[in-house]
Enzyme design. Structure first.
Site, PDB file in Angstrom:
ATOM      1  N   ALA A 241       7.909   4.047  -1.465  1.00  0.00           N
ATOM      2  CA  ALA A 241       7.413   3.020  -2.403  1.00  0.00           C
ATOM      3  C   ALA A 241       8.557   2.262  -3.086  1.00  0.00           C
ATOM      4  O   ALA A 241       8.383   1.100  -3.471  1.00  0.00           O
ATOM      5  CB  ALA A 241       6.514   3.666  -3.441  1.00  0.00           C
TER       6      ALA A 241
ATOM      7  N   ARG B  70       0.211  -4.491   6.150  1.00  0.00           N
ATOM      8  CA  ARG B  70      -0.558  -3.745   5.145  1.00  0.00           C
ATOM      9  C   ARG B  70      -0.790  -4.636   3.905  1.00  0.00           C
ATOM     10  O   ARG B  70      -0.875  -5.842   4.047  1.00  0.00           O
ATOM     11  CB  ARG B  70       0.172  -2.433   4.825  1.00  0.00           C
ATOM     12  CG  ARG B  70       0.273  -1.507   6.057  1.00  0.00           C
ATOM     13  CD  ARG B  70       0.888  -0.178   5.730  1.00  0.00           C
ATOM     14  NE  ARG B  70       0.114   0.541   4.742  1.00  0.00           N
ATOM     15  CZ  ARG B  70       0.553   1.634   4.087  1.00  0.00           C
ATOM     16  NH1 ARG B  70       1.768   2.110   4.361  1.00  0.00           N
ATOM     17  NH2 ARG B  70      -0.204   2.235   3.201  1.00  0.00           N
TER      18      ARG B  70
ATOM     19  N   TYR C  99      -0.019   7.633   8.250  1.00  0.00           N
ATOM     20  CA  TYR C  99       1.302   8.264   8.389  1.00  0.00           C
ATOM     21  C   TYR C  99       1.361   9.367   9.445  1.00  0.00           C
ATOM     22  O   TYR C  99       2.422   9.946   9.664  1.00  0.00           O
ATOM     23  CB  TYR C  99       1.753   8.818   7.031  1.00  0.00           C
ATOM     24  CG  TYR C  99       1.841   7.750   5.964  1.00  0.00           C
ATOM     25  CD1 TYR C  99       2.710   6.673   6.122  1.00  0.00           C
ATOM     26  CD2 TYR C  99       1.048   7.801   4.827  1.00  0.00           C
ATOM     27  CE1 TYR C  99       2.790   5.676   5.157  1.00  0.00           C
ATOM     28  CE2 TYR C  99       1.123   6.813   3.854  1.00  0.00           C
ATOM     29  CZ  TYR C  99       1.994   5.753   4.020  1.00  0.00           C
ATOM     30  OH  TYR C  99       2.074   4.765   3.074  1.00  0.00           O
TER      31      TYR C  99
ATOM     32  N   ARG D  89      -2.180  14.091   3.608  1.00  0.00           N
ATOM     33  CA  ARG D  89      -3.124  13.017   3.283  1.00  0.00           C
ATOM     34  C   ARG D  89      -2.831  11.823   4.169  1.00  0.00           C
ATOM     35  O   ARG D  89      -1.765  11.703   4.735  1.00  0.00           O
ATOM     36  CB  ARG D  89      -2.977  12.568   1.823  1.00  0.00           C
ATOM     37  CG  ARG D  89      -3.204  13.645   0.827  1.00  0.00           C
ATOM     38  CD  ARG D  89      -4.298  13.272  -0.159  1.00  0.00           C
ATOM     39  NE  ARG D  89      -4.654  14.438  -0.962  1.00  0.00           N
ATOM     40  CZ  ARG D  89      -4.074  14.735  -2.123  1.00  0.00           C
ATOM     41  NH1 ARG D  89      -3.184  13.932  -2.622  1.00  0.00           N
ATOM     42  NH2 ARG D  89      -4.422  15.819  -2.773  1.00  0.00           N
TER      43      ARG D  89
ATOM     44  N   HIS E 115      10.444   2.654   8.335  1.00  0.00           N
ATOM     45  CA  HIS E 115       9.112   2.901   7.754  1.00  0.00           C
ATOM     46  C   HIS E 115       8.205   3.432   8.844  1.00  0.00           C
ATOM     47  O   HIS E 115       8.186   2.880   9.955  1.00  0.00           O
ATOM     48  CB  HIS E 115       8.526   1.616   7.171  1.00  0.00           C
ATOM     49  CG  HIS E 115       9.353   1.074   6.059  1.00  0.00           C
ATOM     50  ND1 HIS E 115       9.320   1.614   4.794  1.00  0.00           N
ATOM     51  CD2 HIS E 115      10.279   0.086   6.033  1.00  0.00           C
ATOM     52  CE1 HIS E 115      10.184   0.964   4.035  1.00  0.00           C
ATOM     53  NE2 HIS E 115      10.786   0.044   4.761  1.00  0.00           N
TER      54      HIS E 115
ATOM     55  N   ASN F 290      14.354   5.831   4.467  1.00  0.00           N
ATOM     56  CA  ASN F 290      12.979   5.396   4.239  1.00  0.00           C
ATOM     57  C   ASN F 290      12.775   5.478   2.719  1.00  0.00           C
ATOM     58  O   ASN F 290      12.510   6.556   2.186  1.00  0.00           O
ATOM     59  CB  ASN F 290      11.979   6.292   4.968  1.00  0.00           C
ATOM     60  CG  ASN F 290      10.543   5.778   4.776  1.00  0.00           C
ATOM     61  OD1 ASN F 290      10.283   4.939   3.905  1.00  0.00           O
ATOM     62  ND2 ASN F 290       9.624   6.280   5.577  1.00  0.00           N
TER      63      ASN F 290
ATOM     64  N   PRO G 256       9.950   8.843  -2.225  1.00  0.00           N
ATOM     65  CA  PRO G 256       8.836   9.532  -2.873  1.00  0.00           C
ATOM     66  C   PRO G 256       7.592   9.699  -2.004  1.00  0.00           C
ATOM     67  O   PRO G 256       7.197   8.782  -1.286  1.00  0.00           O
ATOM     68  CB  PRO G 256       8.518   8.645  -4.090  1.00  0.00           C
ATOM     69  CG  PRO G 256       9.228   7.373  -3.860  1.00  0.00           C
ATOM     70  CD  PRO G 256      10.386   7.660  -2.964  1.00  0.00           C
ATOM     71  N   ASN G 257       7.030  10.882  -2.131  1.00  0.00           N
ATOM     72  CA  ASN G 257       5.767  11.280  -1.510  1.00  0.00           C
ATOM     73  C   ASN G 257       5.863  11.568  -0.013  1.00  0.00           C
ATOM     74  O   ASN G 257       4.902  12.035   0.582  1.00  0.00           O
ATOM     75  CB  ASN G 257       4.654  10.244  -1.787  1.00  0.00           C
ATOM     76  CG  ASN G 257       4.357  10.141  -3.264  1.00  0.00           C
ATOM     77  OD1 ASN G 257       4.136  11.158  -3.923  1.00  0.00           O
ATOM     78  ND2 ASN G 257       4.384   8.939  -3.811  1.00  0.00           N
TER      79      ASN G 257
ATOM     80  N   GLU H 252      17.030   0.860   7.794  1.00  0.00           N
ATOM     81  CA  GLU H 252      15.827   1.132   6.994  1.00  0.00           C
ATOM     82  C   GLU H 252      14.695   1.447   7.966  1.00  0.00           C
ATOM     83  O   GLU H 252      14.541   0.764   8.981  1.00  0.00           O
ATOM     84  CB  GLU H 252      15.500  -0.139   6.195  1.00  0.00           C
ATOM     85  CG  GLU H 252      14.182  -0.112   5.450  1.00  0.00           C
ATOM     86  CD  GLU H 252      13.849  -1.489   4.841  1.00  0.00           C
ATOM     87  OE1 GLU H 252      14.564  -2.480   5.131  1.00  0.00           O
ATOM     88  OE2 GLU H 252      12.866  -1.549   4.098  1.00  0.00           O
TER      89      GLU H 252
HETATM   90  O1  CA2 Z   1       5.508   3.438   6.062  1.00  0.00           O
HETATM   91  C1  CA2 Z   1       6.368   4.014   5.380  1.00  0.00           C
HETATM   92  O2  CA2 Z   1       7.164   4.822   5.852  1.00  0.00           O
HETATM   93  C2  CA2 Z   1       6.399   3.785   3.874  1.00  0.00           C
HETATM   94  O3  CA2 Z   1       7.764   3.716   3.480  1.00  0.00           O
HETATM   95  C3  CA2 Z   1       5.716   4.985   3.248  1.00  0.00           C
HETATM   96  C4  CA2 Z   1       5.541   4.867   1.739  1.00  0.00           C
HETATM   97  C5  CA2 Z   1       4.925   3.528   1.345  1.00  0.00           C
HETATM   98  O4  CA2 Z   1       4.923   3.405  -0.069  1.00  0.00           O
HETATM   99  C6  CA2 Z   1       5.674   2.362   1.952  1.00  0.00           C
HETATM  100  O5  CA2 Z   1       5.020   1.157   1.587  1.00  0.00           O
HETATM  101  C7  CA2 Z   1       5.732   2.476   3.456  1.00  0.00           C
HETATM  102  C8  CA2 Z   1       4.617   5.974   1.225  1.00  0.00           C
HETATM  103  C9  CA2 Z   1       5.028   7.342   1.598  1.00  0.00           C
HETATM  104  C10 CA2 Z   1       3.966   8.256   1.094  1.00  0.00           C
HETATM  105  O6  CA2 Z   1       3.575   9.098   2.123  1.00  0.00           O
HETATM  106  C11 CA2 Z   1       2.419   9.761   1.983  1.00  0.00           C
HETATM  107  C12 CA2 Z   1       2.222  10.776   2.862  1.00  0.00           C
HETATM  108  C13 CA2 Z   1       1.056  11.494   2.795  1.00  0.00           C
HETATM  109  C14 CA2 Z   1       0.110  11.207   1.851  1.00  0.00           C
HETATM  110  C15 CA2 Z   1       0.304  10.177   0.967  1.00  0.00           C
HETATM  111  C16 CA2 Z   1       1.483   9.451   1.032  1.00  0.00           C
END
Ligand code: CA2
Length: 145
Positions: free
Chosen positions: A76, A106, A22, A17, A99, A73, A9-10, A97
């Site tokens: 969340a 974090r 990221y 953002r 990230h 990946n 997700p996301n 896996e």
């Molecule tokens: O670091 C990673 O790749 C994560 O898997 C990314 C997830 C986060 O919940 C994990 O704890 C770590 C979040 C991905 C959301 O990506 C976004 C991208 C742009 C704006 C907001 C969120």
């Protein structure tokens, strides 16, 4: 060799953002990067992104038909999803896996990963390069299996 690459997700919002965490590149750039890595490693990839836990579980189950490994990946869902852990364990394919960020540095709630309980390798904090490291790991791991 065929690898299923799953993004949770996301991750479709990449580049829009939180560039400080990221990066500035978007999801399309990530897909291009993964396809290019796969080409140079001489492996086939299918890319899948979903914001829905059940859709990710369904996709993992479908990997039994024709995939040699999974690069995931879980975003969340990393920190919450017993369902994704159970699907990976049930399918029992080699899994890496990845990230983008270093989840060990974090918030507290990001430090635990259900998926790590099954994955043969976890790569954190290397941005896009983590995906290339994950694909290389899987290629080697599957060859040696
Ligand atoms: O670091 C990673 O790749 C994560 O898997 C990314 C997830 C986060 O919940 C994990 O704890 C770590 C979040 C991905 C959301 O990506 C976004 C991208 C742009 C704006 C907001 C969120």
């Amino acid at each position: 060799m065929r690898i299923l690459v799953i993004n949770g997700p996301n991750l479709n919002l990449l580049g829009m953002r939180e560039p400080g965490i990221y990066g500035k590149r978007d999801y399309a750039a990530l897909c291009d990067f993964i396809r290019e890595c796969a080409r140079s490693l001489n492996i086939e990839v299918e890319l899948f992104q979903s914001n829905h836990e059940g859709a990710i579980v369904d996709k993992i189950q479908s990997a039994l038909n024709g995939f040699d490994g999974i690069l995931i990946n879980p975003a969340a869902y990393t920190h919450t999803s017993v369902a994704i852990l159970d699907a990976l364990s049930a399918v029992n394919l080699p899994t890496a896996e990845v990230h983008l960020s270093d989840i060990s540095r974090r918030e507290e709630f990001r430090k635990f990963s259900y998926v790590s309980l099954y994955a043969q390798k976890t790569i954190c904090g290397k941005g896009f390069d983590g995906y290339s490291e994950g694909l290389s790991f899987l290629k080697q791991y599957i060859k040696n299996a």
